[in-house]
Scaffold this active site. Structure first.
Site, mmCIF file in Angstrom:
data_model
loop_
_atom_site.group_PDB
_atom_site.id
_atom_site.type_symbol
_atom_site.label_atom_id
_atom_site.label_comp_id
_atom_site.label_asym_id
_atom_site.label_seq_id
_atom_site.Cartn_x
_atom_site.Cartn_y
_atom_site.Cartn_z
ATOM 1 N N SER A 196 5.873 -1.857 -2.157
ATOM 2 C CA SER A 196 5.852 -2.791 -3.309
ATOM 3 C C SER A 196 4.803 -2.393 -4.351
ATOM 4 O O SER A 196 3.786 -3.078 -4.495
ATOM 5 C CB SER A 196 5.679 -4.243 -2.856
ATOM 6 O OG SER A 196 4.647 -4.423 -1.936
ATOM 7 N N GLY A 229 0.855 -1.196 0.000
ATOM 8 C CA GLY A 229 0.000 0.000 0.000
ATOM 9 C C GLY A 229 0.884 1.237 0.000
ATOM 10 O O GLY A 229 2.093 1.156 0.274
ATOM 11 N N LEU A 230 0.268 2.355 -0.268
ATOM 12 C CA LEU A 230 1.008 3.620 -0.330
ATOM 13 C C LEU A 230 1.732 3.914 0.985
ATOM 14 O O LEU A 230 1.314 3.435 2.048
ATOM 15 C CB LEU A 230 0.033 4.778 -0.604
ATOM 16 C CG LEU A 230 -0.604 4.835 -1.994
ATOM 17 C CD1 LEU A 230 -1.698 5.908 -2.010
ATOM 18 C CD2 LEU A 230 0.454 5.125 -3.066
ATOM 19 N N SER A 231 2.760 4.730 0.926
ATOM 20 C CA SER A 231 3.408 5.196 2.143
ATOM 21 C C SER A 231 2.362 5.934 2.985
ATOM 22 O O SER A 231 1.623 6.773 2.461
ATOM 23 C CB SER A 231 4.554 6.156 1.780
ATOM 24 O OG SER A 231 5.155 6.655 2.945
ATOM 25 N N GLY A 232 2.253 5.564 4.255
ATOM 26 C CA GLY A 232 1.268 6.199 5.133
ATOM 27 C C GLY A 232 -0.058 5.466 5.183
ATOM 28 O O GLY A 232 -1.002 5.907 5.846
ATOM 29 N N SER A 233 -0.149 4.321 4.521
ATOM 30 C CA SER A 233 -1.440 3.605 4.503
ATOM 31 C C SER A 233 -1.631 2.723 5.735
ATOM 32 O O SER A 233 -2.686 2.094 5.884
ATOM 33 C CB SER A 233 -1.587 2.782 3.209
ATOM 34 O OG SER A 233 -0.542 1.840 3.096
ATOM 35 N N GLY A 234 -0.623 2.612 6.598
ATOM 36 C CA GLY A 234 -0.824 1.916 7.873
ATOM 37 C C GLY A 234 -0.075 0.599 8.032
ATOM 38 O O GLY A 234 -0.268 -0.106 9.020
ATOM 39 N N LYS A 235 0.788 0.278 7.104
ATOM 40 C CA LYS A 235 1.448 -1.037 7.106
ATOM 41 C C LYS A 235 2.292 -1.253 8.379
ATOM 42 O O LYS A 235 2.167 -2.266 9.059
ATOM 43 C CB LYS A 235 2.335 -1.189 5.853
ATOM 44 C CG LYS A 235 1.577 -1.006 4.537
ATOM 45 C CD LYS A 235 2.471 -1.131 3.318
ATOM 46 C CE LYS A 235 3.561 -0.097 3.209
ATOM 47 N NZ LYS A 235 3.105 1.286 3.044
HETATM 48 P P1 ADP Z 1 3.100 2.944 6.302
HETATM 49 O O1 ADP Z 1 3.901 1.969 7.116
HETATM 50 O O2 ADP Z 1 2.107 2.288 5.404
HETATM 51 O O3 ADP Z 1 3.953 3.946 5.589
HETATM 52 P P2 ADP Z 1 2.395 4.064 8.857
HETATM 53 O O4 ADP Z 1 1.984 2.867 9.631
HETATM 54 O O5 ADP Z 1 3.787 4.584 9.095
HETATM 55 O O6 ADP Z 1 2.174 3.798 7.303
HETATM 56 O O7 ADP Z 1 1.384 5.257 9.133
HETATM 57 C C1 ADP Z 1 -0.021 5.094 9.061
HETATM 58 C C2 ADP Z 1 -0.745 6.143 9.900
HETATM 59 O O8 ADP Z 1 -2.143 5.938 9.741
HETATM 60 C C3 ADP Z 1 -0.426 6.054 11.384
HETATM 61 O O9 ADP Z 1 -0.340 7.361 11.907
HETATM 62 C C4 ADP Z 1 -1.672 5.313 11.949
HETATM 63 O O10 ADP Z 1 -1.943 5.631 13.299
HETATM 64 C C5 ADP Z 1 -2.782 5.852 11.032
HETATM 65 N N1 ADP Z 1 -3.975 4.984 10.921
HETATM 66 C C6 ADP Z 1 -5.253 5.403 11.027
HETATM 67 N N2 ADP Z 1 -6.124 4.394 10.871
HETATM 68 C C7 ADP Z 1 -5.397 3.279 10.690
HETATM 69 C C8 ADP Z 1 -5.745 1.906 10.471
HETATM 70 N N3 ADP Z 1 -7.010 1.494 10.429
HETATM 71 N N4 ADP Z 1 -4.732 1.019 10.284
HETATM 72 C C9 ADP Z 1 -3.442 1.429 10.316
HETATM 73 N N5 ADP Z 1 -3.043 2.720 10.506
HETATM 74 C C10 ADP Z 1 -4.025 3.660 10.702
#
Ligand code: ADP
Length: 188
Positions: free
Chosen positions: A90, A16-22
C-alpha cells in the site's frame, strides 16, 4: 459464523516495502495470539491478487483498486475475527487514508520501516533482482513511477532493519493485546 455479540475485530494495516517483514510478522504474531485464544485473519495483498483478482497488476490505478477491494474484505472479516491483519505494501497515502476512513475506529496503520538497501539485500522474493534486470516494471520503491509514500503519523512502527524478528514479534503482540483490551466492551 458471525457472532453479533462480539465487538468488531481490530484492523492492523501493515504497510512497507516488499521485504520489510509484513508477512513474516503477521504469521508469527498470529501464532502467538492463537495461544491466548485470539482469532486472527490475515488478508495478504499478494494472495488476494493471485486468487480473487488476477486481472490486477501493479500500475497505480491497479494498486489502488486492489487496496479498495481489501478494505471491502476487511469490513466482512472483522465481523468474524478478533484481529484482521493486512500485510500489503500500500504505497499510496491516499489509499491508506481511504482505508482509515472506511475502517475507523479500531484501525491501526503499522509502518514497517526498512531501507531500500536492506530489502534489496534480503530480496525475499527475488523481485528486486528482476526489477534491476528489467524483468519487472513498476517495482514499488524502485521505479520512479511507483514511489513508496512513507506514513506521516503511523500508529506503530516496526523497524525490521534494526530489530531482531523476536523483538518485533513481542512489540507487535503487546501493541495488539493493549488495543484489544481497550475494546473489550459490548459490540457497537
Ligand atoms: P514482506 O511481507 O514485507 O514482503 P517478508 O515477511 O516476506 O516481507 O520478508 C521479510 C524478511 O525479513 C524475512 O526473511 C524475515 O525473516 C526478515 N526479517 C528480519 N528481521 C525482521 C523483523 N524484525 N521483522 C520482520 N521480518 C524480519
Amino acid at each position: 459464523m458471525v457472532d453479533n455479540s462480539k465487538p468488531l475485530g481490530i484492523i492492523l494495516w501493515f504497510t512497507g516495502l516488499s521485504g520489510s517483514g509484513k508477512t513474516t510478522l503477521a504469521e508469527a504474531v498470529k501464532a502467538s495470539l492463537k495461544k491466548i485464544n485470539i482469532s486472527v485473519c490475515i488478508l495478504d495483498g499478494d494472495i488476494v491478487r493471485a486468487t480473487n483478482h488476477q486481472n490486477l497488476g501493479f500500475s497505480e490505478s491497479d494498486i489502488k483498486s486492489n487496496n479498495s477491494l481489501i478494505v471491502d474484505m476487511c469490513v466482512l472479516e472483522r465481523k468474524k475475527y478478533d484481529v484482521v491483519m493486512v500485510p500489503i505494501i500500500s504505497p499510496y497515502r491516499q489509499s491508506r487514508n481511504e482505508a482509515l476512513m472506511e475502517l475507523s475506529p479500531r484501525f491501526y496503520e503499522i509502518y514497517f520501516s526498512a531501507s531500500l538497501e536492506c530489502v534489496r539485500r534480503r530480496d525475499v522474493k527475488g523481485l528486486y533482482d528482476k526489477a534491476d534486470n528489467g524483468l519487472i516494471n513498476n517495482m514499488i520503491g524502485v521505479s520512479p513511477n511507483n514511489e513508496y509514500q512513507i506514513p506521516i503519523t503511523p500508529d506503530f512502527i516496526i523497524n525490521s532493519e534494526k530489530d531482531k524478528l523476536s523483538t518485533s514479534v513481542g512489540d507487535l503482540f503487546r501493541f495488539i493485546v493493549f488495543q484489544l483490551k481497550k475494546y473489550s466492551g459490548p459490540h457497537k
